[in-house]
Design a protein around this motif. Structure first.
Motif, mmCIF file in Angstrom:
data_model
loop_
_atom_site.group_PDB
_atom_site.id
_atom_site.type_symbol
_atom_site.label_atom_id
_atom_site.label_comp_id
_atom_site.label_asym_id
_atom_site.label_seq_id
_atom_site.Cartn_x
_atom_site.Cartn_y
_atom_site.Cartn_z
ATOM 1 N N ASP A 93 6.915 -4.795 -32.339
ATOM 2 C CA ASP A 93 6.188 -3.808 -31.538
ATOM 3 C C ASP A 93 5.271 -4.455 -30.486
ATOM 4 O O ASP A 93 4.494 -3.764 -29.835
ATOM 5 N N GLU A 94 5.395 -5.764 -30.302
ATOM 6 C CA GLU A 94 4.627 -6.437 -29.247
ATOM 7 C C GLU A 94 5.260 -7.791 -28.949
ATOM 8 O O GLU A 94 4.788 -8.835 -29.389
ATOM 9 N N VAL A 95 6.337 -7.761 -28.194
ATOM 10 C CA VAL A 95 7.052 -8.991 -27.870
ATOM 11 C C VAL A 95 6.684 -9.404 -26.453
ATOM 12 O O VAL A 95 6.831 -8.624 -25.515
ATOM 13 N N HIS A 96 6.195 -10.624 -26.312
ATOM 14 C CA HIS A 96 5.836 -11.156 -25.000
ATOM 15 C C HIS A 96 6.988 -12.037 -24.513
ATOM 16 O O HIS A 96 7.413 -12.953 -25.218
ATOM 17 N N PHE A 97 7.461 -11.739 -23.316
ATOM 18 C CA PHE A 97 8.467 -12.550 -22.646
ATOM 19 C C PHE A 97 7.761 -13.214 -21.468
ATOM 20 O O PHE A 97 7.360 -12.526 -20.524
ATOM 21 N N LYS A 98 7.595 -14.520 -21.532
ATOM 22 C CA LYS A 98 6.885 -15.236 -20.466
ATOM 23 C C LYS A 98 7.905 -15.965 -19.604
ATOM 24 O O LYS A 98 8.687 -16.778 -20.111
ATOM 25 N N SER A 110 18.987 -13.060 -17.764
ATOM 26 C CA SER A 110 20.005 -14.016 -17.359
ATOM 27 C C SER A 110 20.614 -13.620 -16.020
ATOM 28 O O SER A 110 20.743 -14.465 -15.116
ATOM 29 N N ARG A 111 20.962 -12.369 -15.867
ATOM 30 C CA ARG A 111 21.552 -11.889 -14.609
ATOM 31 C C ARG A 111 20.544 -11.969 -13.459
ATOM 32 O O ARG A 111 20.932 -12.022 -12.299
ATOM 33 N N SER A 112 19.246 -11.969 -13.796
ATOM 34 C CA SER A 112 18.194 -12.110 -12.784
ATOM 35 C C SER A 112 17.960 -13.574 -12.420
ATOM 36 O O SER A 112 17.089 -13.881 -11.624
ATOM 37 N N ARG A 113 18.701 -14.460 -13.055
ATOM 38 C CA ARG A 113 18.608 -15.898 -12.821
ATOM 39 C C ARG A 113 17.271 -16.494 -13.269
ATOM 40 O O ARG A 113 16.732 -17.410 -12.630
ATOM 41 N N VAL A 114 16.749 -15.947 -14.349
ATOM 42 C CA VAL A 114 15.563 -16.542 -14.969
ATOM 43 C C VAL A 114 16.049 -17.813 -15.671
ATOM 44 O O VAL A 114 16.966 -17.753 -16.492
ATOM 45 N N GLY A 115 15.477 -18.951 -15.337
ATOM 46 C CA GLY A 115 15.951 -20.220 -15.878
ATOM 47 C C GLY A 115 15.407 -20.550 -17.255
ATOM 48 O O GLY A 115 16.096 -21.129 -18.083
ATOM 49 N N SER A 116 14.136 -20.191 -17.491
ATOM 50 C CA SER A 116 13.531 -20.482 -18.793
ATOM 51 C C SER A 116 12.615 -19.333 -19.186
ATOM 52 O O SER A 116 12.083 -18.618 -18.339
ATOM 53 N N LEU A 117 12.453 -19.208 -20.493
ATOM 54 C CA LEU A 117 11.772 -18.043 -21.044
ATOM 55 C C LEU A 117 11.135 -18.413 -22.374
ATOM 56 O O LEU A 117 11.739 -19.118 -23.181
ATOM 57 N N ALA A 118 9.916 -17.941 -22.596
ATOM 58 C CA ALA A 118 9.257 -18.083 -23.899
ATOM 59 C C ALA A 118 9.084 -16.693 -24.485
ATOM 60 O O ALA A 118 8.610 -15.779 -23.811
ATOM 61 N N VAL A 119 9.496 -16.535 -25.730
ATOM 62 C CA VAL A 119 9.410 -15.253 -26.434
ATOM 63 C C VAL A 119 8.483 -15.439 -27.622
ATOM 64 O O VAL A 119 8.629 -16.394 -28.386
ATOM 65 N N GLY A 120 7.555 -14.504 -27.806
ATOM 66 C CA GLY A 120 6.658 -14.576 -28.952
ATOM 67 C C GLY A 120 5.584 -13.516 -28.865
ATOM 68 O O GLY A 120 5.568 -12.705 -27.949
ATOM 69 N N THR A 121 4.713 -13.504 -29.849
ATOM 70 C CA THR A 121 3.516 -12.670 -29.817
ATOM 71 C C THR A 121 2.350 -13.638 -29.909
ATOM 72 O O THR A 121 2.192 -14.314 -30.926
#
Length: 181
Positions: free
Chosen positions: A92-97, A162-173
């Motif tokens: 219920d609170e996922v941060h995509f950086k 991915s389709r937006s061409r985001v190269g790297s991503l951090a997922v977490g709370t």
């Protein structure tokens, strides 16, 4: 990759179990009618000004989960051409950086419309409506309350990134990852 999919499934299941249990408790205490996952519009700071409130009887109530699955170390994976680091998170609170300027607004809007179910195509009288509850898009971070949405909402969002061409991503709370590290 199967391990990551199973992990995300387990995180969602833990939250939805908590959601259903808490709704049962709130419903037993409420007098009169009540509803779950009630959509509100014109709510500032949320994407498209929409939010779904978890439970409404006399007053709107949010069901915030303190529960999460602990895993360590962080998971590093290549998903759809995106380098992803996954830290513990709450459903219920996922941060995509990531660099949010790269986000394809049309693709994200389509994803949001579908998973928030703006048009009410999947509305149900069931407790679990299979919708996300909110999105907040800030500079450098996208925060999603996945609500009762199926895990497909998570994977579809990663496809959008991915389709937006985001190269790297951090997922977490954030507060969870900081406590564990």
């Amino acid at each position: 990759m199967d391990d990551v999919q199973e992990l995300v499934r387990n995180i969602r299941e833990k939250y939805v179990d908590h959601f259903v249990s808490t709704v049962g408790e709130l419903a037993a205490k409420s007098r009169g009618s009540h509803a779950t996952e009630v959509k509100f519009s014109n709510v500032d700071s949320f994407y498209r000004n929409f939010i779904a409130v978890d439970f409404v009887a006399n007053d709107p109530q949010f069901i915030n989960s303190d529960t999460y699955l602990k895993f360590s170390p962080d998971i590093h994976a290549g998903i759809g051409g995106v380098d992803v680091i996954i830290s513990p998170f709450r459903w219920d609170e996922v941060h995509f950086k990531f660099d949010t300027k790269k986000l394809d607004g049309d693709l994200f809007d389509e994803w949001f419309r579908s998973w928030f179910d703006i048009d009410g195509e999947r509305e149900t009288m069931e407790i679990v409506g299979n919708i996300i509850h909110s999105a907040q898009l800030l500079d450098g971070q996208l925060t999603i309350d996945f609500g009762t949405a199926e895990v497909d909402a998570f994977w579809h969002l990663l496809q959008i990134l991915s389709r937006s061409r985001v190269g790297s991503l951090a997922v977490g709370t954030d507060e969870i990852a900081q406590r564990l590290n």
